[in-house]
Design an enzyme around this catalytic site. Structure first.
Site, PDB file in Angstrom:
ATOM      1  N   CYS A  65      -3.285 -23.800  34.254  1.00  0.00           N
ATOM      2  CA  CYS A  65      -3.274 -22.533  34.041  1.00  0.00           C
ATOM      3  C   CYS A  65      -1.786 -21.737  34.711  1.00  0.00           C
ATOM      4  CB  CYS A  65      -4.389 -21.438  34.050  1.00  0.00           C
ATOM      5  SG  CYS A  65      -4.144 -19.727  34.049  1.00  0.00           S
ATOM      6  N   CYS A  68      -3.391 -19.081  37.264  1.00  0.00           N
ATOM      7  CA  CYS A  68      -4.313 -19.279  38.339  1.00  0.00           C
ATOM      8  C   CYS A  68      -4.378 -20.652  38.798  1.00  0.00           C
ATOM      9  CB  CYS A  68      -5.891 -18.608  37.914  1.00  0.00           C
ATOM     10  SG  CYS A  68      -6.741 -19.661  36.866  1.00  0.00           S
ATOM     11  N   CYS A 114      -8.049 -18.556  29.612  1.00  0.00           N
ATOM     12  CA  CYS A 114      -8.672 -19.398  30.608  1.00  0.00           C
ATOM     13  C   CYS A 114      -9.819 -18.916  31.108  1.00  0.00           C
ATOM     14  CB  CYS A 114      -7.393 -19.230  31.671  1.00  0.00           C
ATOM     15  SG  CYS A 114      -8.037 -19.722  33.345  1.00  0.00           S
ATOM     16  N   CYS A 117      -9.504 -16.864  34.974  1.00  0.00           N
ATOM     17  CA  CYS A 117      -8.869 -15.660  35.256  1.00  0.00           C
ATOM     18  C   CYS A 117      -8.527 -14.920  33.822  1.00  0.00           C
ATOM     19  CB  CYS A 117      -7.431 -16.036  35.816  1.00  0.00           C
ATOM     20  SG  CYS A 117      -6.126 -16.750  34.756  1.00  0.00           S
ATOM     21  N   CYS A 139      -3.263 -24.261  20.262  1.00  0.00           N
ATOM     22  CA  CYS A 139      -1.928 -23.773  19.875  1.00  0.00           C
ATOM     23  C   CYS A 139      -1.667 -23.080  21.090  1.00  0.00           C
ATOM     24  CB  CYS A 139      -1.526 -23.191  18.578  1.00  0.00           C
ATOM     25  SG  CYS A 139       0.108 -22.579  18.450  1.00  0.00           S
TER      26      CYS A 139
END
Ligand SMILES: [Zn+2]
Length: 153
Positions: A65, A68, A114, A117, A139
Site C-alpha cells: 500500500c 501505509c 487497504c 489504513c 483492478c
C-alpha cells in the site's frame, strides 16, 4: 508463535494476513501523500488508464500500500488484463484488503480498500473470463501501490 495445527496450503503467502491498523487524520494524509496519491487513496479517485507506473510491469516482487506500506499483492497474482491498470487475480492473503459495495458513478461495483489504513485501491470484477485461477480482476491504481522488487540472489 501461531500454534494452529491445521494444514496450510502450499503457497508462499499466509492464508490470513495479520493487519496492523493505521489511523491518521485527513491533514496527516494530505501532508504525507502527493496530490495525486491523496486524490486516489483518500478520495477514491482513479488514475487515467495506461498512465500508471505498474500497469505493464512484470518485475517480481511485492506490491505494498502506497499510503501505509502494508503488503497487499504480489507479482505471482499479477496478470496482463490489458485494461490499463495493474490487475491481480487475488490479494497476497485474505484479510489484506476489504470490500465495499460501491454504487457511485451509476455503476454497481465492489471497491477494494487497504484493510490496514482504509485507503482506496481500486475495484474488483468477477466472471470476466480471464484465464486465471479465480476469474477475478483486482483492478488497482498504480498510484495506490508501491512495488518492492524481489532482491536477486
Ligand atoms: Zn494501506
Amino acid at each position: 508463535m501461531n500454534t494452529d495445527d491445521t494444514k496450510t496450503p502450499a503457497t508462499t503467502a499466509p492464508k490470513f494476513a495479520s493487519i496492523v491498523p493505521v489511523v491518521k487524520t485527513d491533514e496527516q494524509w494530505r501532508a504525507e501523500l502527493t496530490a495525486e496519491e491523496y486524490a486516489v487513496l483518500r478520495k477514491a479517485g482513479t488514475e487515467r488508464p495506461y498512465t500508471g507506473e505498474y500497469w505493464d510491469t512484470h518485475t517480481e516482487g511485492v506490491y505494498a500500500c502506497r499510503a501505509c506500506g502494508t503488503e497487499l499483492f504480489t507479482s505471482n497474482e499479477k496478470f496482463d488484463s490489458h485494461c490499463g491498470w495493474p490487475s491481480f487475480f487475488a490479494p497476497l492473503a485474505e484479510g489484506t484488503v476489504k470490500y465495499i459495495h460501491d454504487r457511485t458513478m451509476g455503476m454497481d461495483r465492489v471497491e477494494v480498500r487497504c484493510a490496514a489504513c482504509d485507503s482506496h485501491l481500486g475495484h474488483v470484477f468477477e466472471g470476466e473470463g480471464y484465464n486465471t485461477p479465480t476469474d477475478q480482476r483486482f483492478c488497482i491504481n498504480s498510484v495506490s501501490l508501491s512495488l518492492r522488487p524481489t532482491q536477486a540472489g
